[in-house]
Scaffold this active site. Structure first.
Site, PDB file in Angstrom:
ATOM      1  CD  GLU A 137      -2.176  -2.099   1.035  1.00 17.03           C
ATOM      2  OE1 GLU A 137      -1.126  -2.608   1.444  1.00 17.03           O
ATOM      3  OE2 GLU A 137      -3.131  -2.756   0.635  1.00 17.03           O
ATOM      4  CG  HIS A 165     -10.749  -6.825   7.359  1.00 18.73           C
ATOM      5  ND1 HIS A 165      -9.810  -7.418   8.158  1.00 18.73           N
ATOM      6  CD2 HIS A 165     -10.344  -7.035   6.087  1.00 18.73           C
ATOM      7  CE1 HIS A 165      -8.881  -7.962   7.403  1.00 18.73           C
ATOM      8  NE2 HIS A 165      -9.174  -7.748   6.149  1.00 18.73           N
TER       9      HIS A 165
END
Lengths: 379, 437
Positions: free
Chosen positions: A108, A177
């Site tokens: 990322e 998440h």
């Protein structure tokens, strides 16, 4: 989540098998949501008669923007050959090739930075995060090298980049998440933060975001991807764009204002239905944009109804609702007939157990009860 | 670390041992197997003693050459003052000299101004490392990009940003290259393609990789005639950061036209590179990702220039990235706030004798490329440039109040809609700087 099964295609069913199982035990809530969606659909029925899922809306918006401007490219994990982790970029690899729909390694920080560098130097990247939770590994680039650059360089280097991906709680995916990042990104000067709800929002706001010369954080919602909404002919046009920074009044009302964004708009509309049966006419505002926040629309509405309920999925402290409360108190204090109600997620990391998850996130009943409380019609 | 073709000798000032000069290694840097690199047995001993700086004082001068893998072909240098073939012409020599003297004089003036209170905040000076900046950046075209760290004044100057603008920026005046909004650590120039100036180490590397990505994209997707190269400058400490490795991977994977330039000055703030890194030979990390790793003496501008030439040419040809480790040294502390107590004075003295400007001057004079008078004239000219820059900066105005809200967004409607229902940026008070935002 019965309706999701109906709308998904075969390969998605396989992939989302676990979500189905998880969601199956949410019987009551799901069917009422389903009813709510159908009701909304009927009410806002438009002349085109066409319905579109949010997934298709995003896909078509990306498709159109990529074909209109060759500088636009999509980069992220699994966006190419896997057709997108949530199938948002289905078909794009075939159409535009691997140079414009880039599968990245799991880095990322690296690929977000690469996107920012590409934006500095003239391209228009769309960076997809598999979920915005993963954006935390790249948040340095989103804030420090994207959001602040136009300012630090005194306008020389603008960053026309879009960071998009699902935000907020899904179903049973656990604490790491499920975080909602609207408040976090909403605190950053130099960023624009958009939160679409319906397909029309998704299309219009994504197109606006891609065309925008500034960094935009585009917070989608995984559970909304499969939902269908009617779209007008205007929304299907390839030049359709919604203005950034304007909220939408989804339902007009006179007694109480309910502000919400993303999935919570659906819940708020459902709550408004229930309240209508009890004689309370609720005005539902779909924020569409967290930064800049459309305080003008919110205040105008509060001055009309004199009561406010803010709804969000994230935690209450330092949240979007907190900001709305503050601005309304600052600007429309004397119009308030009752204290503002803030409905937010529980102040805990998201639990896994389905029943705990259900009570950690606002539900329709919470909104209804809050509205009744400030209309002094509770118990 | 020698190529199999020609015997190369590495002189690593960290690891001084005259016995190593005759060794030759068979394996190429690029291969993944363990290479019997020079002096491996003696290195561990040297590593321990290096911190005490004991071994550094005696120095071998004659055998300093750049080392590379066989992918990067380079001329064999006999010694730093090779008489057989001159490495530069007179014009090039004077350009290099002028650039390095500008960098040095500018940084010295920054220190003075800082202590007089004209400059504030964090200021990181580049004294001693000029050879790296000059050696690399003077080979670039205007369209090529440079991405740097917080130690970016000299990168800006080498890339062509006028000294006046850099000095004004440091003073926080509105005539600065970023109108006073960036500061010492955030030098940006669109005109000269200087893409920053980043305070976080490792932050510039992905941004540079992105600019290189854009070059390649322009060439392959937009079908433009683009062979722009990007240089990413960063330090030894950054080479332990995750983003560095992520970008080495992606740059090699996608064959991006980028050169990763490590300015290894052996020290983070007070943390020695050897204390922080499991394998201090940074150039070795290149081959691990499939790109050549080169080690070069960063105190010698001619060697840096030669390696830079090849690395940049490689990138322009589309052959992909290169990792170049320049061993250099900063004469001052990490920043002007750093008392610089941890570094051994003997080490500092040693590197002071290897001042890149003195070395180039010596080379120019010994090879009769220019006369002493010409060099003195350049130095005088630079002094005037720097003084003019200070005067200019002094006399420039501070930013107006209204500048606070400018340039946050390229599209100022991003400030949203005000309570009156109109866009905030349309409110006249907004541009005057008196609006409440």
């Amino acid at each position: 989540m019965g309706f999701v099964v109906v709308l998904l295609k075969r390969e998605e069913k396989r992939m989302f098998g676990f979500i189905r199982q998880r969601a199956a035990c949410r019987g009551n809530h799901a069917s009422s949501l389903e009813r709510g969606i159908r009701a909304t659909a009927l009410r806002t029925f438009s002349s085109s008669g066409k319905e579109m899922t949010v997934r298709d809306a995003l896909n078509s918006a990306l498709d159109e923007e990529m074909s209109a401007d060759p500088k636009v490219f999509l980069m992220g994990e699994e966006v190419g050959e896997y057709q997108g982790a949530y199938k948002i970029s289905r078909g794009l690899l075939k159409k535009y090739g691997p140079e414009r729909v880039r599968d990245t390694p799991i880095t990322e920080a690296g690929f977000t930075g690469i996107g920012v560098g590409a934006a500095y130097y003239g391209l228009k990247p769309v960076i997809e995060f598999m979920t915005f939770n993963f954006s935390m590994q790249a948040i340095d680039h989103i804030i420090n090298s994207a959001a602040k650059s136009n300012y630090m360089s005194a306008g020389q280097i603008s960053v026309p980049i879009v960071f998009r991906g699902p935000n907020g709680a899904a179903a049973g995916v656990g604490a790491q998440h499920s975080q909602c990042f609207a408040a976090w990104y909403g605190s950053c000067p130099g960023l624009k933060v958009l939160v679409p709800y319906s397909s029309e929002d998704a299309r219009g706001l994504l197109k606006a975001a891609i065309r925008d010369p500034d960094p935009v954080v585009f917070l989608e919602n995984e559970l909304l991807y499969g939902e269908s909404f009617p779209v007008s002919a205007e929304a299907l046009d390839s030049s359709f764009c919604l203005p950034i920074g304007k909220a939408k009044i989804e339902r007009e009302g006179n007694d109480v204002t309910i502000t919400a964004f993303s999935k919570m708009v659906g819940y708020a509309l459902k709550a408004a239905e229930i309240l209508a049966k009890e004689g309370i006419s609720a005005e539902v505002i779909n924020l569409r944009s967290i930064r800049p926040l459309d305080t003008s629309t919110i205040n105008a509405s509060v001055r009309k109804t004199n009561r406010l309920v803010t709804v969000e999925e994230g935690v209450p402290q330092h949240g979007v609702g907190a900001e709305i409360c503050a601005t309304v108190v600052e600007e429309s204090f004397y119009y308030l007939d009752a204290p503002i109600e803030r409905i937010a997620g529980a102040d805990v990391p998201m639990p896994y157990a389905a029943n705990l998850e259900r009570i950690a996130v606002p539900q329709v009943d919470d909104i209804v009860r809050a509205a009744k409380r400030i209309c002094y019609r509770s118990h | 670390m020698a190529c199999s073709a020609t015997a190369k000798i590495i002189h690593n000032p960290l690891l001084l041992s005259s016995s190593r000069s005759a060794e030759k290694s068979d394996s190429c840097c690029k291969m993944l197997g363990p290479s019997s690199f020079l002096g491996s047995t003696s290195m561990s001993k040297k590593l321990v003693s290096v911190n005490k700086g004991a071994s550094r004082v005696s120095r071998r001068s004659a055998n300093v050459v750049a080392v590379s893998s066989d992918v990067v072909k380079e001329k064999k240098l006999k010694s730093s003052s090779a008489a057989s073939s001159l490495l530069i012409t007179k014009e090039e020599g004077l350009v290099l000299y002028e650039d390095m003297v500008l960098g040095r004089a500018f940084e010295d003036m920054c220190a003075q101004m800082y202590y007089r209170g004209k400059m504030f905040g964090f200021v990181h000076l580049y004294n001693g490392q000029e050879a790296v900046s000059t050696g690399f950046i003077k080979l670039l075209k205007k369209e090529d990009c440079v991405v740097s760290t917080y130690r970016d004044h000299v990168h800006a100057l080498s890339k062509g940003v006028p000294a006046r603008e850099v000095m004004s920026e440091l003073f926080g005046k509105t005539t600065g290259c970023c109108r006073g909004q960036g500061g010492s650590m955030h030098m940006f120039s669109k005109e000269h393609n200087l893409l920053g100036g980043f305070a976080f180490i490792g932050e510039g590397i992905p941004v540079a990789t992105g600019a290189a990505f854009t070059s390649k994209y322009k060439r392959e997707v937009l079908k433009e005639d683009c062979d722009e190269v990007t240089l990413a400058f960063f330090g030894d400490g950054t080479c332990n950061n995750g983003q560095f490795f992520e970008c080495l991977n992606m740059a090699a994977l996608w064959k991006l036209p980028i050169v990763f330039v490590v300015e290894n000055n052996l020290w983070a703030i007070g943390m020695s590179h050897l204390r922080a890194t499991s394998d201090p030979q940074i150039w070795k990390k290149g081959p691990a990702f499939g790109m050549p790793g080169v080690h070069v003496d960063g105190m010698d501008v001619l060697k840096v220039r030669e390696v830079a030439n090849e690395a940049i040419a490689r990138a322009r040809r589309g052959e992909g990235p290169t990792l170049v480790e320049c061993e250099t040294y900063r004469f001052r502390g990490h920043s002007l706030a750093d008392p610089d107590e941890l570094r051994d004075p003997a080490e500092k003295a040693h590197y002071a004798t290897r001042d890149p400007i003195t070395a180039l001057k010596k080379y120019i004079l010994e090879n009769n490329l220019a006369s002493e008078a010409e060099l003195k004239a350049i130095e005088k000219k630079i002094d005037e440039v720097v003084e003019d820059a200070v005067e200019f900066a002094d006399e420039s105005p501070v930013p107006a109040r209204s500048q606070l809200l400018e340039n946050v967004f390229a599209d100022p409607r991003g400030f949203g809609i005000g309570p009156d229902g109109k866009y905030r940026c349309e409110d006249p008070k907004f541009t005057e700087g008196t609006a409440q935002v």
